[in-house]
Design an enzyme around this catalytic site. Sequence first.
Site, mmCIF file in Angstrom:
data_model
loop_
_atom_site.group_PDB
_atom_site.id
_atom_site.type_symbol
_atom_site.label_atom_id
_atom_site.label_comp_id
_atom_site.label_asym_id
_atom_site.label_seq_id
_atom_site.Cartn_x
_atom_site.Cartn_y
_atom_site.Cartn_z
ATOM 1 N N GLU A 145 2.471 -1.754 2.040
ATOM 2 C CA GLU A 145 3.050 -2.645 1.038
ATOM 3 C C GLU A 145 4.319 -3.223 1.668
ATOM 4 O OE1 GLU A 145 5.141 -2.949 -3.311
ATOM 5 O OE2 GLU A 145 5.445 -1.244 -1.993
ATOM 6 N N ASP A 198 3.957 3.028 0.418
ATOM 7 C CA ASP A 198 4.774 2.309 -0.545
ATOM 8 C C ASP A 198 6.086 1.828 0.079
ATOM 9 O OD1 ASP A 198 5.527 1.600 -3.358
ATOM 10 O OD2 ASP A 198 7.072 3.122 -3.008
#
Length: 715
Positions: A449, A396
């Site tokens: 990401e 993330d």
Amino acid sequence: MTAAHPEPLPPQEETDRLLVGDHTDPHAVLGAHPAGPDTVVRTLQPGATAVHVLTDGTRHPLTHLTHGLFAGLVPGPVTHYRFEVERDRRPHVVDDPYAEPPTISPTDLDLIARGEHPRLWDVLGAHPHDDGVTFTVWAPHARGVRVAGDFDHWAGRATPMRHLGSGVWELHVPGARPGCRYKFRILSADGTWHEHADPLAFATEIPPATASVVTTSHHRWHDDDWTTRRAATDWHTAPVSVYEVHLGSWRVGLSYRELAAELGDYVQEMGFTHVELLPTTEHPFGGSWGYQTTSYFAPTARFGTPDDFRHLVDHLHSLGIGVILDWVPAHFPRDAWALARFDGTPLYEHADPRRGEHPDWGTYVFDLGRPQVRNFLVSSALYWLEEFHLDGLRVDAVASMLYLDYSRRAGEWLPNTFGGHENLDAVAFLRELNTAAHTRCPGVLMFAEESTTWPGVTSADGLGFGFKWNMGWMHDTLHYLRNDPVHRVHHHREIVHSTDYAWGEKYLLPLSHDEVVHGKGSLWQRMPGDDRRKAAGVRTLLAYQWAHPGKQLLFMGGEFGQPWEWRADESLAWWLLGEHGGMNHHRGIQRMVADLNEIYRREPALHTLDHTPDGFTWVRSDDAPGNVIAFQRHGTDGSVLVCVVNFAGVPHEAYRLGLPRAGEWQEVLNTDLSDYGGSGVINGTVHAVAEGMDGLPASVSLRLPAAGVVWLTPA
């Protein structure tokens, strides 16, 4: 006691430090110690009225010296002994925590000091043994550490830990067992005590309770065939179709074991190759969806035990479904009982707020320049991959890690040693992470990401990820589709721009949870028009996504066009799929997604050359007035699939375009099928004639449905 025998009371300074809690070696005071031919035995038993040493069938009374410290002289050498402790006139026989030698080797301590331990979870945390549990924690700046829990009624005073070096504190607690709750009490340099959960807890209480829980695994894995196939698969040329899931709201109230059965059957029926779980690492606030992680080694207890989570993964593997975990190394919450200021200092977080605090999320940022912190995070990643057999990690917020000025204004960030804004420590960490994951766990998928143009995210000499989320494709596509079809002519560049950079990285195309929250609207709501047109728009979006170069990810609910934004405290709107009430649009979208996955897995042209320009050729990219694009996908076996997308709000009859060969072509997908809720503008088998067009040797006339997609393959 004769004058030849030493006094059982240790020097006052030693006693004071022991009782205050800042003695770094309580084993030097407590336990059994030779005293000439005899043995001095000391124990901390606060609240006890009497203590006896039991050895060789004999009871030897100890004297209460001060504040729960008992001591006495036992004749001769003592090798094996226990204590009989009387409280409230009730005697209990217990073992001595201070009779055990260290459980961590000098080699382990050296590896921890250097931040290079390959399996940190083997030495830190809570490890059960036949006679108790060994507790170990890294707290290098602590003056003293105690462990407290169910095993001592949360007193903590009788269980000071010893400092072994390298910042590691350790204590073996006899009588502690799996299921016991515990925390560490840490004396900071300023003399204040703070209670923290174990950073390497392998299990936790159910939130909002915050204690760590001793656990051990009894799960027997049955996925050898799966992991063997995984290791032998080149996932860049294989189909990867990911169903992103928030376990708490897919169907509210299900446990890990119930999810194994229900989610497994559903994902298998829908044809997805993988599920990606929003963070299941423990987190106290459910509204964070897992992105405020407090336990980097424990699956959330909301849905069951760690072994229950293992069962979920194992069962999905038995169905041929891979499991990816959304993992959050970019930041962590400020909860005082967790990682924040763990030993009284900024230990896991960077000390300077210009690097150690995230301005957007109100969280702390890991100090990736500290080797032990990098070791902690890499070990967390490997723990999930090795101990839970996960098939990959979605990392993330990588962009927030890579840039020192991420979301910061001038004067709010510190440049690197070369004066730039690149976070060199983060670069080193991400390279180390990916190297370790791919080396130790063959066949795992590592997703970044990452939303910027940072070079080499998926290259071996760059950051080393396997895939990067294609945020540009996602933003451009959704922005284009928000427009009413009559205005899309002015935005045509948005829908063709992605192929300008499609092979710069190895991409996954995400339609994730982030795109259906915070007022952005669901995929359904983003589409203009009435329900019929919205349904057609969702079908067009998904069929275009599945045909575009790159792998696919779709958040739950998108596969049947849930009409409103995702709500983390409610189940998906499964009732929309009922047989009554005019909801055929949603059943149709769901049926089409299952077909998309079936064709995608069947057709090599759709996945074997995803990340090279050899796998893609434009047929027509410049028909902005007609809102039409067409392209070929190619497979390593020479196969070809032609995708034609009509983004217009009206059908095009007798639309002629080029094809790579003359002859019969089969319509393998048409999003306007009545079975999908469409109007039935279809083609079936078509015949391409040897009349060149679009730079190709053949051409064909097609019926293109309004807001529809057609896939053709040679018949």
